[in-house]
Design a protein around this motif. Structure first.
Motif, short mmCIF file in Angstrom:
data_model
loop_
_atom_site.label_atom_id
_atom_site.label_comp_id
_atom_site.label_asym_id
_atom_site.label_seq_id
_atom_site.Cartn_x
_atom_site.Cartn_y
_atom_site.Cartn_z
N LYS A 152 -5.03 8.07 6.77
CA LYS A 152 -6.27 7.32 6.58
C LYS A 152 -6.17 5.94 7.21
CE LYS A 152 -9.51 6.09 2.97
NZ LYS A 152 -9.78 6.06 1.56
N LYS A 153 -7.24 5.50 7.84
CA LYS A 153 -7.33 4.16 8.42
C LYS A 153 -8.56 3.48 7.85
CE LYS A 153 -6.41 4.07 12.96
NZ LYS A 153 -6.56 4.44 14.38
N GLY A 154 -8.65 2.21 8.02
CA GLY A 154 -9.84 1.49 7.59
C GLY A 154 -9.66 0.83 6.24
N PRO A 155 -10.78 0.45 5.62
CA PRO A 155 -10.73 -0.31 4.36
C PRO A 155 -10.04 0.46 3.24
CG PRO A 155 -12.96 -0.29 5.25
CD PRO A 155 -12.15 0.66 6.07
N TRP A 156 -9.34 -0.29 2.40
CA TRP A 156 -8.68 0.29 1.23
C TRP A 156 -9.68 0.40 0.09
CZ3 TRP A 156 -3.25 0.98 -0.09
CH2 TRP A 156 -2.41 0.95 1.03
N THR A 157 -9.56 1.45 -0.71
CA THR A 157 -10.41 1.61 -1.89
C THR A 157 -9.70 0.96 -3.08
OG1 THR A 157 -9.39 3.71 -2.53
CG2 THR A 157 -11.28 3.82 -1.02
N PRO A 158 -10.46 0.60 -4.11
CA PRO A 158 -9.82 0.05 -5.32
C PRO A 158 -8.82 1.03 -5.94
CG PRO A 158 -12.19 -0.36 -5.35
CD PRO A 158 -11.92 0.54 -4.18
N GLU A 159 -9.08 2.32 -5.84
CA GLU A 159 -8.15 3.32 -6.38
C GLU A 159 -6.82 3.29 -5.63
OE1 GLU A 159 -11.37 4.19 -5.44
OE2 GLU A 159 -12.11 4.01 -7.49
N GLU A 160 -6.87 3.17 -4.30
CA GLU A 160 -5.64 3.08 -3.51
C GLU A 160 -4.87 1.82 -3.87
OE1 GLU A 160 -6.31 5.10 0.80
OE2 GLU A 160 -7.61 3.39 0.35
N ASP A 161 -5.58 0.71 -4.06
CA ASP A 161 -4.93 -0.54 -4.46
C ASP A 161 -4.19 -0.35 -5.79
OD1 ASP A 161 -5.83 -1.93 -2.23
OD2 ASP A 161 -7.48 -2.92 -3.30
N LYS A 162 -4.84 0.29 -6.76
CA LYS A 162 -4.21 0.52 -8.06
C LYS A 162 -2.96 1.37 -7.94
CE LYS A 162 -8.51 0.16 -10.64
NZ LYS A 162 -9.55 0.90 -11.35
N VAL A 163 -3.02 2.41 -7.11
CA VAL A 163 -1.86 3.29 -6.91
C VAL A 163 -0.72 2.51 -6.29
CG1 VAL A 163 -1.01 5.27 -5.59
CG2 VAL A 163 -3.20 5.43 -6.77
N LEU A 164 -1.01 1.71 -5.27
CA LEU A 164 0.03 0.94 -4.59
C LEU A 164 0.66 -0.08 -5.55
CD1 LEU A 164 1.58 0.24 -2.01
CD2 LEU A 164 -0.28 -1.31 -1.41
N VAL A 165 -0.16 -0.83 -6.27
CA VAL A 165 0.36 -1.85 -7.20
C VAL A 165 1.20 -1.17 -8.29
CG1 VAL A 165 -0.30 -3.51 -8.99
CG2 VAL A 165 -1.45 -3.53 -6.77
N ALA A 166 0.72 -0.09 -8.85
CA ALA A 166 1.45 0.60 -9.92
C ALA A 166 2.80 1.11 -9.41
CB ALA A 166 0.62 1.76 -10.47
N HIS A 167 2.82 1.67 -8.21
CA HIS A 167 4.07 2.19 -7.65
C HIS A 167 5.08 1.06 -7.42
CE1 HIS A 167 6.73 4.89 -5.50
NE2 HIS A 167 6.90 3.90 -4.63
N ILE A 168 4.62 -0.04 -6.85
CA ILE A 168 5.52 -1.17 -6.57
C ILE A 168 6.02 -1.80 -7.87
CG2 ILE A 168 5.65 -3.49 -5.59
CD1 ILE A 168 3.93 -2.47 -3.28
N GLN A 169 5.18 -1.87 -8.88
CA GLN A 169 5.63 -2.43 -10.17
C GLN A 169 6.68 -1.54 -10.83
OE1 GLN A 169 1.89 -2.97 -12.22
NE2 GLN A 169 1.68 -5.08 -11.50
N ARG A 170 6.54 -0.23 -10.66
CA ARG A 170 7.51 0.70 -11.25
C ARG A 170 8.80 0.81 -10.45
NH1 ARG A 170 3.15 4.04 -12.39
NH2 ARG A 170 3.45 5.12 -10.43
N HIS A 171 8.67 0.92 -9.13
CA HIS A 171 9.83 1.27 -8.30
C HIS A 171 10.25 0.19 -7.30
CE1 HIS A 171 9.37 5.35 -9.82
NE2 HIS A 171 8.10 5.30 -9.47
N GLY A 172 9.47 -0.85 -7.14
CA GLY A 172 9.76 -1.85 -6.12
C GLY A 172 9.31 -1.37 -4.75
N HIS A 173 9.69 -2.11 -3.71
CA HIS A 173 9.25 -1.74 -2.36
C HIS A 173 10.44 -1.72 -1.40
CE1 HIS A 173 9.55 -5.99 -1.39
NE2 HIS A 173 8.76 -6.26 -2.43
N GLY A 174 11.45 -0.99 -1.74
CA GLY A 174 12.67 -0.96 -0.94
C GLY A 174 12.50 -0.43 0.47
N ASN A 175 11.72 0.62 0.66
CA ASN A 175 11.56 1.23 1.97
C ASN A 175 10.08 1.46 2.23
OD1 ASN A 175 11.50 2.85 4.23
ND2 ASN A 175 13.03 4.30 3.50
N TRP A 176 9.49 0.61 3.04
CA TRP A 176 8.05 0.69 3.28
C TRP A 176 7.66 1.98 3.98
CZ3 TRP A 176 4.95 -2.08 0.56
CH2 TRP A 176 5.32 -3.35 0.13
N ARG A 177 8.52 2.53 4.83
CA ARG A 177 8.16 3.76 5.55
C ARG A 177 8.09 4.96 4.61
NH1 ARG A 177 8.10 4.01 10.97
NH2 ARG A 177 8.93 6.12 11.05
N ALA A 178 8.89 4.95 3.55
CA ALA A 178 8.91 6.06 2.60
C ALA A 178 7.91 5.86 1.46
CB ALA A 178 10.31 6.23 2.03
#
Length: 90
Positions: A13-39
């Motif tokens: 997917k390209k283009g604007p981010w949805t609020p749902e995608e933002d929530k998923v990204l924030v939740a994942h980083i809060q739980r697991h951190g952001h060690g490997n951006w490609r993965a």
């Protein structure tokens, strides 16, 4: 040999981010951190490339991002440093 192609060739997917995608990204980083951006996108279940996730986090979603106008003190500091250093890269 080399890296896998980025989002243009993988149907991500390209283009604007949805609020749902933002929530998923924030939740994942809060739980697991952001060690490997490609993965991270695959681990989080996002159809985005790692670069897109990294830029979204760094520029918009990080909790320590300061938004709004500069204070008078910050503005004075910027002007003073620009007079002192100019546009040099450090």
């Amino acid at each position: 040999m080399g890296r896998a192609p980025c989002c243009e060739k993988m149907g991500l997917k390209k283009g604007p981010w949805t609020p749902e995608e933002d929530k998923v990204l924030v939740a994942h980083i809060q739980r697991h951190g952001h060690g490997n951006w490609r993965a991270l996108p695959k681990q989080a279940g996002l159809l985005r490339c790692g670069k897109s996730c990294r830029l979204r986090w760094i520029n918009y979603l990080r909790p320590d991002i300061k938004r709004g106008n500069f204070s008078k003190e910050e503005e004075d500091t910027i002007i003073h440093l620009h007079e002192l250093l100019g546009n040099r890269l450090i």
